[in-house]
Write an enzyme that holds these catalytic residues in place. Sequence first.
Site, PDB file in Angstrom:
ATOM      1  N   HIS A 242       6.783  14.809  43.785  1.00 31.97           N
ATOM      2  CA  HIS A 242       7.797  15.846  44.063  1.00 31.97           C
ATOM      3  C   HIS A 242       8.684  16.038  42.826  1.00 31.97           C
ATOM      4  CE1 HIS A 242      10.885  17.884  46.719  1.00 31.97           C
ATOM      5  NE2 HIS A 242      11.615  17.540  45.684  1.00 31.97           N
ATOM      6  N   GLU A 246       8.687  19.336  39.898  1.00 30.62           N
ATOM      7  CA  GLU A 246       9.863  20.135  39.529  1.00 30.62           C
ATOM      8  C   GLU A 246      10.073  20.152  38.011  1.00 30.62           C
ATOM      9  OE1 GLU A 246      10.572  21.788  42.981  1.00 30.62           O
ATOM     10  OE2 GLU A 246      11.723  22.213  41.157  1.00 30.62           O
ATOM     11  N   LYS A 249       7.518  22.181  36.200  1.00 31.78           N
ATOM     12  CA  LYS A 249       7.778  23.625  36.357  1.00 31.78           C
ATOM     13  C   LYS A 249       8.844  24.086  35.377  1.00 31.78           C
ATOM     14  CE  LYS A 249       8.709  23.929  40.753  1.00 31.78           C
ATOM     15  NZ  LYS A 249       9.223  24.584  41.979  1.00 31.78           N
TER      16      LYS A 249
END
Length: 381
Positions: A242, A246, A249
């Site tokens: 997770h 992020e 990205k």
Amino acid sequence: MLREAVLSKLFAQIIRKCHGRSQKPLYQPSPMSLSELLSFGQKKCEKKSFQFLNDEIPIRLAHIMREFEDLPKELLTMKSVKLVRSWYDLSFKEVQSFAEKDPDDTKVLAEFSVAIQNILNRHSYVVETMAQGVIEMEDTYGMDDKISERIQYFLDRFYMNRISIRMLLTQHAALFGNITNHPRRIGHIDPNCDVIECVSNAFKAARQICEHYHMQAPELDVITADGSKLSNFVYVPGHIEHILFEVFKNAMRAVVEYHRDKLELPKLQIIVAKGKQDLTIKLSDQGGGVPYQDQDKLFQYMYSTAPRPQYTGQESPLAGYGYGLPLSRLYARYFQGDLVVSSMEGYGTDVYLYLKVNSSEANECLPIYNTTTSRMYEAEK
Ligand SMILES: CS(=O)(=O)N1CCC(Oc2ccc(-c3c(C(=O)NC[C@H]4CC[C@H](C(=O)O)CC4)noc3-c3cc(Cl)c(O)cc3O)cc2)CC1
């Protein structure tokens, strides 16, 4: 009735002020370490898990439900915030309905598993709904630094509380529900977490989005520091993936935008190092970096709502408008790790993900409501 008594007694204990001395509340949450969660799961005793959750979940819910009451009134009147509070009220009552039930009755245990799944489903969109509530408040009353700081303080604690409750509930559901788990894992915990596999999974997921929207994405080099033995590392792979999703990205967005007119994009680089205390994953990019004075904004919930995107359909889906970075830092801090961004404007950004090597030191980080907490909301009223 018992739970109602517990809740009102808990609130009384929590907010009791004894002549300026704060009384230690009777009902404090009990943080578990990764090591304890792992061995608890390996014993696979549904009755003990039921009894632990039956006590612990109402306490963790009650602490954050009490903290809701200290939020700015402007926020509490927002439709979306009222909806989130109604979910918490309902879930508290659902768990308390098991207070007097027989833990040796297999029917009760089966009903409890169903109740847990209902609660997890009910709370699936809490983050998005709270974000909507903050936007509703901003549109209605505007925003100032004081309110923004109090909301930042609350949301960090609110989402950490939510991460902790979902960790316990999903562990129970994975261990005792009819879910087929990954063969090696105990619930969602991997006693031999493959960090390089987590890096690869997160990178592929972020690259897919980046290539779909930008027609290109930077490649990745992965280096393991000399002497780093990555085996026997106990962690929750889902949390690592997770977080890395992020930050990948963000790195890809920066690189593609900073080098938008170039055919070749500078590679991303991951270095993994494992010492005696920390397993550190460093992600480096050459995406132009963020000015020093803007770096704090990256972790602000309001940042992801304040410069709200004018949805022209042109906005890159890599834009973290979902609270990506603040939530990722909470996941890192949940088991005593951290997430640190260090940027050089004009060059690029390094992100350090620190994770605890020793699972007995990886204790849950739990927000506890007490008189100090309530004073944080009173300040500068
Ligand atoms: C709260 S959130 O999680 O929802 N979310 C946080 C993330 C944000 O999106 C992003 C993404 C990338 C970047 C970025 C830039 C960049 O874009 N520079 C140029 C602008 C720097 C600010 C400047 C300004 O602030 O006005 C206007 C120019 N350069 O380096 C990075 C970078 C950041 C992170 Cl965190 C990283 O891990 C790796 C990186 O390379 C900035 C912002 C959406 C909101």
